[in-house]
Scaffold this motif. Structure first.
Motif, PDB file in Angstrom:
ATOM      1  N   THR A 102      -7.619   2.451   1.815  1.00 35.89           N
ATOM      2  CA  THR A 102      -7.878   3.886   1.657  1.00 35.89           C
ATOM      3  C   THR A 102      -7.430   4.668   2.884  1.00 35.89           C
ATOM      4  OG1 THR A 102      -9.798   3.367   0.304  1.00 35.89           O
ATOM      5  CG2 THR A 102      -9.654   5.612   1.155  1.00 35.89           C
ATOM      6  N   TRP A 103      -6.720   5.756   2.649  1.00 36.61           N
ATOM      7  CA  TRP A 103      -6.127   6.563   3.717  1.00 36.61           C
ATOM      8  C   TRP A 103      -6.455   8.028   3.463  1.00 36.61           C
ATOM      9  CZ3 TRP A 103      -0.994   5.430   6.388  1.00 36.61           C
ATOM     10  CH2 TRP A 103      -0.355   6.576   6.844  1.00 36.61           C
ATOM     11  N   ILE A 104      -6.968   8.695   4.463  1.00 36.08           N
ATOM     12  CA  ILE A 104      -7.287  10.126   4.350  1.00 36.08           C
ATOM     13  C   ILE A 104      -6.790  10.830   5.604  1.00 36.08           C
ATOM     14  CG2 ILE A 104      -9.143  11.837   4.256  1.00 36.08           C
ATOM     15  CD1 ILE A 104     -10.814   9.787   2.746  1.00 36.08           C
ATOM     16  N   GLU A 105      -6.136  11.966   5.416  1.00 35.02           N
ATOM     17  CA  GLU A 105      -5.768  12.764   6.580  1.00 35.02           C
ATOM     18  C   GLU A 105      -5.918  14.240   6.243  1.00 35.02           C
ATOM     19  OE1 GLU A 105      -1.707  11.666   7.438  1.00 35.02           O
ATOM     20  OE2 GLU A 105      -0.947  13.448   6.443  1.00 35.02           O
ATOM     21  N   ALA A 106      -6.254  15.013   7.242  1.00 33.70           N
ATOM     22  CA  ALA A 106      -6.423  16.449   7.045  1.00 33.70           C
ATOM     23  C   ALA A 106      -6.177  17.163   8.361  1.00 33.70           C
ATOM     24  CB  ALA A 106      -7.827  16.750   6.527  1.00 33.70           C
ATOM     25  N   GLY A 107      -5.778  18.410   8.244  1.00 34.55           N
ATOM     26  CA  GLY A 107      -5.533  19.193   9.443  1.00 34.55           C
ATOM     27  C   GLY A 107      -5.244  20.625   9.083  1.00 34.55           C
ATOM     28  N   VAL A 108      -4.703  21.323  10.040  1.00 39.30           N
ATOM     29  CA  VAL A 108      -4.460  22.747   9.851  1.00 39.30           C
ATOM     30  C   VAL A 108      -3.038  23.075  10.313  1.00 39.30           C
ATOM     31  CG1 VAL A 108      -5.448  23.343  12.116  1.00 39.30           C
ATOM     32  CG2 VAL A 108      -5.404  25.050  10.293  1.00 39.30           C
ATOM     33  N   THR A 109      -2.406  23.984   9.606  1.00 37.36           N
ATOM     34  CA  THR A 109      -1.047  24.382   9.962  1.00 37.36           C
ATOM     35  C   THR A 109      -1.084  25.527  10.975  1.00 37.36           C
ATOM     36  OG1 THR A 109      -0.854  26.095   8.270  1.00 37.36           O
ATOM     37  CG2 THR A 109      -0.312  23.831   7.613  1.00 37.36           C
ATOM     38  N   ASN A 110       0.086  25.864  11.495  1.00 32.90           N
ATOM     39  CA  ASN A 110       0.168  26.989  12.431  1.00 32.90           C
ATOM     40  C   ASN A 110      -0.165  28.314  11.737  1.00 32.90           C
ATOM     41  OD1 ASN A 110       2.549  26.618  10.969  1.00 32.90           O
ATOM     42  ND2 ASN A 110       3.767  27.770  12.435  1.00 32.90           N
ATOM     43  N   GLY A 111      -0.158  28.315  10.419  1.00 34.61           N
ATOM     44  CA  GLY A 111      -0.559  29.502   9.671  1.00 34.61           C
ATOM     45  C   GLY A 111      -2.036  29.500   9.322  1.00 34.61           C
ATOM     46  N   GLY A 112      -2.757  28.501   9.834  1.00 30.30           N
ATOM     47  CA  GLY A 112      -4.194  28.430   9.596  1.00 30.30           C
ATOM     48  C   GLY A 112      -4.570  27.892   8.232  1.00 30.30           C
ATOM     49  N   LYS A 113      -3.640  27.220   7.566  1.00 32.60           N
ATOM     50  CA  LYS A 113      -3.919  26.693   6.231  1.00 32.60           C
ATOM     51  C   LYS A 113      -4.205  25.194   6.266  1.00 32.60           C
ATOM     52  CE  LYS A 113      -1.098  30.158   3.881  1.00 32.60           C
ATOM     53  NZ  LYS A 113       0.127  30.400   3.101  1.00 32.60           N
ATOM     54  N   LEU A 114      -4.885  24.743   5.234  1.00 35.35           N
ATOM     55  CA  LEU A 114      -5.237  23.333   5.133  1.00 35.35           C
ATOM     56  C   LEU A 114      -4.029  22.489   4.749  1.00 35.35           C
ATOM     57  CD1 LEU A 114      -7.419  21.033   4.915  1.00 35.35           C
ATOM     58  CD2 LEU A 114      -7.601  21.664   2.489  1.00 35.35           C
ATOM     59  N   GLN A 115      -3.858  21.384   5.450  1.00 30.85           N
ATOM     60  CA  GLN A 115      -2.863  20.365   5.091  1.00 30.85           C
ATOM     61  C   GLN A 115      -3.634  19.056   4.954  1.00 30.85           C
ATOM     62  OE1 GLN A 115       0.659  20.160   4.693  1.00 30.85           O
ATOM     63  NE2 GLN A 115       0.208  18.019   4.187  1.00 30.85           N
ATOM     64  N   ALA A 116      -3.564  18.416   3.792  1.00 31.86           N
ATOM     65  CA  ALA A 116      -4.385  17.221   3.581  1.00 31.86           C
ATOM     66  C   ALA A 116      -3.683  16.230   2.666  1.00 31.86           C
ATOM     67  CB  ALA A 116      -5.734  17.616   2.974  1.00 31.86           C
ATOM     68  N   MET A 117      -4.041  14.967   2.841  1.00 34.01           N
ATOM     69  CA  MET A 117      -3.477  13.930   1.984  1.00 34.01           C
ATOM     70  C   MET A 117      -4.473  12.784   1.834  1.00 34.01           C
ATOM     71  SD  MET A 117       0.060  11.765   2.240  1.00 34.01           S
ATOM     72  CE  MET A 117      -0.602  10.542   3.316  1.00 34.01           C
ATOM     73  N   ALA A 118      -4.502  12.203   0.660  1.00 33.93           N
ATOM     74  CA  ALA A 118      -5.294  10.993   0.412  1.00 33.93           C
ATOM     75  C   ALA A 118      -4.396   9.986  -0.271  1.00 33.93           C
ATOM     76  CB  ALA A 118      -6.492  11.313  -0.471  1.00 33.93           C
ATOM     77  N   MET A 119      -4.584   8.732   0.088  1.00 37.28           N
ATOM     78  CA  MET A 119      -3.733   7.690  -0.480  1.00 37.28           C
ATOM     79  C   MET A 119      -4.567   6.431  -0.681  1.00 37.28           C
ATOM     80  SD  MET A 119       0.067   6.718   0.835  1.00 37.28           S
ATOM     81  CE  MET A 119      -0.470   6.315   2.463  1.00 37.28           C
ATOM     82  N   TYR A 120      -4.210   5.662  -1.701  1.00 30.99           N
ATOM     83  CA  TYR A 120      -4.946   4.429  -1.990  1.00 30.99           C
ATOM     84  C   TYR A 120      -3.958   3.347  -2.403  1.00 30.99           C
ATOM     85  CZ  TYR A 120      -8.538   1.345  -3.879  1.00 30.99           C
ATOM     86  OH  TYR A 120      -9.350   0.272  -4.127  1.00 30.99           O
ATOM     87  N   ASN A 121      -4.042   2.212  -1.743  1.00 29.27           N
ATOM     88  CA  ASN A 121      -3.239   1.028  -2.083  1.00 29.27           C
ATOM     89  C   ASN A 121      -4.112  -0.003  -2.783  1.00 29.27           C
ATOM     90  OD1 ASN A 121      -0.727   1.693  -1.086  1.00 29.27           O
ATOM     91  ND2 ASN A 121      -0.922   0.538   0.813  1.00 29.27           N
ATOM     92  N   PHE A 122      -3.646  -0.537  -3.883  1.00 29.66           N
ATOM     93  CA  PHE A 122      -4.416  -1.601  -4.532  1.00 29.66           C
ATOM     94  C   PHE A 122      -3.486  -2.540  -5.311  1.00 29.66           C
ATOM     95  CE2 PHE A 122      -4.251   0.318  -8.816  1.00 29.66           C
ATOM     96  CZ  PHE A 122      -3.939   1.636  -8.494  1.00 29.66           C
TER      97      PHE A 122
END
Lengths: 217, 110
Positions: free
Chosen positions: A197-217
């Motif tokens: 399980t992989w989760i990442e999140a952050g913020v752009t220079n425009g103040g917007k949400l950037q996020a990703m989730a990934m799952y290997n099985f």
């Protein structure tokens, strides 16, 4: 002239090595599911199954919402990913992938459904502490052509172990062509993964949400 | 006297079983990302001979505990690791208990 440039860009996408984050091929007999929210400009879901370690098949759905105009494009595609080369070094790994696919697109700037060709490539280099990646992905139809180039550089505050949580600080730079967004969008991301399980999140220079989730099985 | 010889022969004939490798330790190149290494366990646990698997990124080690009297050919091990995305550098068989290896690499059984 413009058309020639676009064709050239498409051809380059197929041959230029690029670096990436989420690998499109997990492992033989493995499935990767991914969902990304790209700051309101791009939202994408993908799922790929790898019959062998060097290729995977699957598909995805991506939506582009232009930050410049009110144009939106929705693309559903099938894709083949191929591992061109893998370098397994003593304490590092590097990969080079290419892919190609086809699908259909709808949008508010054209009528009906258009045939779309998808092409791209990615590669990465990583150790347990340092990570560099670049990915380029082209979606092209007669009514539009959008290419997304993503560069990521990551550093881990500690060397994670197999069964423990991994933490990465990632800087991302992304550029869209095709009238989706002007300039380069940057983002600061915090990434965690454990097991498959992989989760990442952050913020752009425009103040917007950037996020990703990934799952290997 | 003859009975001692018979006993000795019997013990010698059993000794290979007693010292048969219980564990396979493989040093693996490219083993840097736990997320990407999930395929290792998936592949190795499919072998009927596999009793347990330990993966250590720190030591670039993949260890397989074997079931009693069973083994996995080197070619099959190399193929499994290649399919998981990695390259096997060395393969060594020994009788180290998997618990000792797990302790050595600082892991606890999940």
């Amino acid at each position: 002239m413009i058309r020639q440039s676009r064709v050239l860009a498409g051809a380059l996408v197929l041959v230029i090595p690029a670096f990436a984050f989420a690998k499109p091929i997990a492992f033989a007999d493995g499935t990767t599911a991914m969902l990304e929210y790209g700051a309101g400009t791009m939202t994408e879901a993908q799922i790929f199954y790898a019959p062998e370690y060097n290729y995977s098949v699957g598909g995805g759905h991506v939506e582009f919402d232009s930050a410049i105009t009110s144009e939106t494009v929705r693309i559903t595609y099938a894709r083949l990913n191929y591992l061109v080369e893998r370098w397994n070094m003593e304490s590092a790994q590097a990969n080079l992938y290419v892919w190609g696919g086809a699908g259909g697109a709808t949008g508010n700037a054209f009528a009906g459904t258009q045939a779309v060709v998808n092409a791209g490539g990615q590669a990465d280099y990583e150790t347990r502490r340092v990570y560099a990646s670049l990915k380029t992905d082209l979606q092209r139809a007669s009514a539009f052509s959008v290419r997304v180039d993503t560069l990521q550089l990551g550093i881990a505050p500690y060397e994670h172990e197999y069964n423990r949580i991994a933490t990465w600080f990632v800087v991302q730079a992304r550029q869209y062509t095709g009238g989706i967004q002007h300039g380069v969008e940057s983002a600061l991301l915090l990434r965690f993964f454990k097991g498959g399980t992989w989760i990442e999140a952050g913020v752009t220079n425009g103040g917007k949400l950037q996020a990703m989730a990934m799952y290997n099985f | 006297m003859k009975s001692y010889k018979v006993l000795l022969v019997a013990m010698l004939s059993l000794s290979p079983v007693a010292i048969r490798a219980a564990t396979i330790e493989m040093h693996v190149n490219g083993l840097v990302c736990a997320f990407c290494a999930q395929g290792i366990e998936k592949k190795l646990r499919k072998f009927p001979a596999t009793a347990d698997v330990v993966v250590s990124l720190e030591q670039r080690l993949v260890a397989v505990a074997l079931k009693d009297g069973q083994d996995i050919p080197d070619a099959e091990l190399r193929k499994a690791l290649t399919n998981a995305g990695y390259t096997v550098a060395t393969i060594e068989r020994n009788d180290t208990p998997i618990a000792a290896i797990r302790s050595r690499v600082g892991q606890v059984k999940p």
